[in-house]
Scaffold this motif. Structure first.
Motif, PDB file in Angstrom:
ATOM      1  N   SER A  76     -41.063  70.570   0.938  1.00 27.23           N
ATOM      2  CA  SER A  76     -41.003  69.317   1.688  1.00 27.23           C
ATOM      3  C   SER A  76     -40.064  69.482   2.870  1.00 27.23           C
ATOM      4  N   TYR A  77     -40.322  68.692   3.912  1.00 28.23           N
ATOM      5  CA  TYR A  77     -39.524  68.731   5.131  1.00 28.23           C
ATOM      6  C   TYR A  77     -38.661  67.476   5.228  1.00 28.23           C
ATOM      7  N   GLY A  78     -37.356  67.667   5.404  1.00 28.90           N
ATOM      8  CA  GLY A  78     -36.467  66.563   5.730  1.00 28.90           C
ATOM      9  C   GLY A  78     -35.941  65.761   4.567  1.00 28.90           C
ATOM     10  N   GLN A  79     -36.697  65.645   3.497  1.00 28.77           N
ATOM     11  CA  GLN A  79     -36.292  64.860   2.329  1.00 28.77           C
ATOM     12  C   GLN A  79     -36.697  65.576   1.051  1.00 28.77           C
ATOM     13  N   LYS A  80     -35.897  65.363   0.010  1.00 29.05           N
ATOM     14  CA  LYS A  80     -36.294  65.848  -1.306  1.00 29.05           C
ATOM     15  C   LYS A  80     -37.416  64.981  -1.859  1.00 29.05           C
ATOM     16  N   LEU A  81     -38.288  65.597  -2.635  1.00 31.16           N
ATOM     17  CA  LEU A  81     -39.344  64.860  -3.303  1.00 31.16           C
ATOM     18  C   LEU A  81     -38.801  64.114  -4.512  1.00 31.16           C
ATOM     19  N   VAL A  82     -39.481  63.042  -4.874  1.00 26.53           N
ATOM     20  CA  VAL A  82     -39.094  62.231  -6.023  1.00 26.53           C
ATOM     21  C   VAL A  82     -40.040  62.538  -7.173  1.00 26.53           C
ATOM     22  N   PHE A  83     -39.484  63.047  -8.273  1.00 25.59           N
ATOM     23  CA  PHE A  83     -40.268  63.318  -9.479  1.00 25.59           C
ATOM     24  C   PHE A  83     -39.713  62.468 -10.616  1.00 25.59           C
ATOM     25  N   ARG A  84     -40.608  62.016 -11.472  1.00 26.72           N
ATOM     26  CA  ARG A  84     -40.193  61.224 -12.635  1.00 26.72           C
ATOM     27  C   ARG A  84     -40.861  61.772 -13.878  1.00 26.72           C
ATOM     28  N   LEU A  85     -40.316  61.377 -15.042  1.00 29.80           N
ATOM     29  CA  LEU A  85     -40.804  61.866 -16.322  1.00 29.80           C
ATOM     30  C   LEU A  85     -41.247  60.720 -17.211  1.00 29.80           C
ATOM     31  N   THR A  86     -42.401  60.912 -17.857  1.00 37.70           N
ATOM     32  CA  THR A  86     -42.853  60.016 -18.908  1.00 37.70           C
ATOM     33  C   THR A  86     -42.707  60.758 -20.233  1.00 37.70           C
TER      34      THR A  86
END
Length: 401
Positions: free
Chosen positions: A119-129
């Motif tokens: 990703s460019y410029g920002q971290k990606l958002v990951f979540r867990l179920t």
């Protein structure tokens, strides 16, 4: 090779089962063993994007030796995901600093069925179920990754070697190429756009009537981020549900009075199946005249997603026939060639009704290869490299021009 299914809001367990599946894993299992494949292989990431933003990398997947899901750090060490919750809980920060523009960095990839995100410029958002990792689903306007420029490559590294590909099955976005260095020092690569191909793709999509321009997503400031796949275009209303109906109707009419011959295995030319339409169903028989499987008349979602009425189980009859049908519908070759798969790429995407997204991706690739829909590997038109004794893999971030 790889079967690419829609992923979006699915958990990582389901996503990776779909992303690095069927034919790739089967190929890996059956490929001849060469020199022993090490536990990790270096992946050299080169940033040729000419962009000034920070780059963040993620190496996420399933550990093949245990079936556990998790991520790998820069050294290739595996970290399992902790338990998730409902609603989904934040995942641990698995980001790895990427190279600055004009620079390279090396991380190590373990024996995974996985993805390398950037990703460019920002971290990606990951979540867990409770069942696994929720991946970005940018077809959803509320997804926290919606306004981030990012993309990913998919790979499997196992005891039979490395398979790594570029993919546009879910979206066309930040361009990149993949490659592998073989044991003899030679290299092979794929996935690179031709000069001007990035902007050329978006310009071509904007020029297509019928809603294709609606696949393009931009930031609020107008910055182009990506084009969604036609399947997501249907789901979001960007494309009309009837977008493929005329072609599907013509195919059904043609094969109500003639026969469609499918030879699904290139190395088994004697294995053929014969399709004829009766009403809303196409029945396939084998060389003995026995009906082996049947398909209801598909809709655009079935065609673009290679699922539902064109479901393709990982077997030796229905799945291979469905793969061939899916490729023929997306490439619009079923009317011009009653013997499928059609080997002539020059005849693809020529009908007035076709997968314009896939056609423009292939047209703008330097080598013509891409994974623009789920079974783009039919006939070996996919953007994949493989080696049984890889020295090193490559991921090159290319300019957005």
């Amino acid at each position: 090779m790889l079967r690419k299914l829609r992923r979006g809001t699915t958990t990582m367990s389901l996503a990776l089962a779909a992303a690095l599946t069927g034919s790739l894993l089967a190929a890996g299992a059956s490929a001849p063993a060469h020199a022993e494949v090490p536990a990790t292989v270096p992946l050299k990431i080169t940033n040729n994007s000419s962009r000034g933003e920070r780059v963040y990398l993620y190496n996420l997947g399933t550990e093949l030796s245990t079936g556990r899901q998790g991520w790998a750090d820069a050294a290739g060490a595996f970290h399992p995901w902790p338990a998730g919750g409902n609603p989904p809980t934040p995942a641990p920060d698995a980001s790895i600093p990427g190279p600055a523009a004009g620079q390279s960095a090396i991380i190590r990839i373990p024996k995974f069925s996985g993805r390398v995100y950037f990703s460019y410029g920002q971290k990606l958002v990951f979540r867990l179920t409770p069942t696994g990792l929720v991946q970005p689903a940018v077809q959803n306007p509320a997804d926290p990754n919606r306004n981030i420029l990012f993309n990913w490559s998919e790979y499997t590294l196992n005891d039979s070697g490395l398979w790594i590909n570029s993919t546009q099955v879910d979206m066309f976005s930040a361009p990149y190429a993949v490659g592998v260095q073989r044991a003899d020092g030679s290299t092979t690569s794929t996935g690179r756009l031709r000069p001007g191909g990035y902007n050329g793709f978006f310009s071509a999509l904007r020029g297509q009537p019928g809603g294709w321009a609606n696949l393009i997503q931009t930031r609020p400031d107008g910055t182009v981020l990506r084009a969604l796949s036609p399947l997501y275009g249907l789901e979001t209303g960007a494309l009309p549900a009837t977008v493929m109906d005329d072609y599907i109707d013509r195919v059904w009419r043609k094969y109500s009075t003639s026969t469609l011959t499918v030879t699904p295995f290139a190395d088994q030319p004697g294995t053929r199946y014969y399709g004829r339409v009766s009403g809303d169903v196409m029945h396939f028989t084998n060389s003995s005249g026995v009906t082996v499987t049947s398909f209801e008349k598909p809709d655009a979602s079935s065609v673009f997603g290679c699922h539902r009425k064109l479901d393709a189980p990982n077997d030796l009859v229905r799945g291979p026939i469905s793969r061939t049908l899916c490729a023929g519908f997306n490439r619009s070759t079923l009317l011009v060639n009653p013997s499928q798969p059609d080997a002539d790429a020059g005849s693809f995407y020529k009908d007035g009704v076709t997968n314009r997204y896939a056609g423009q991706i292939h047209a703008n690739m330097a080598d013509g290869k891409a994974y623009a829909f789920a079974f783009d590997d039919v006939g070996h038109h996919e953007s994949l490299v493989h080696d049984g004794s890889p020295r090193q893999a490559y991921l090159t971030l290319d300019p957005l021009d």
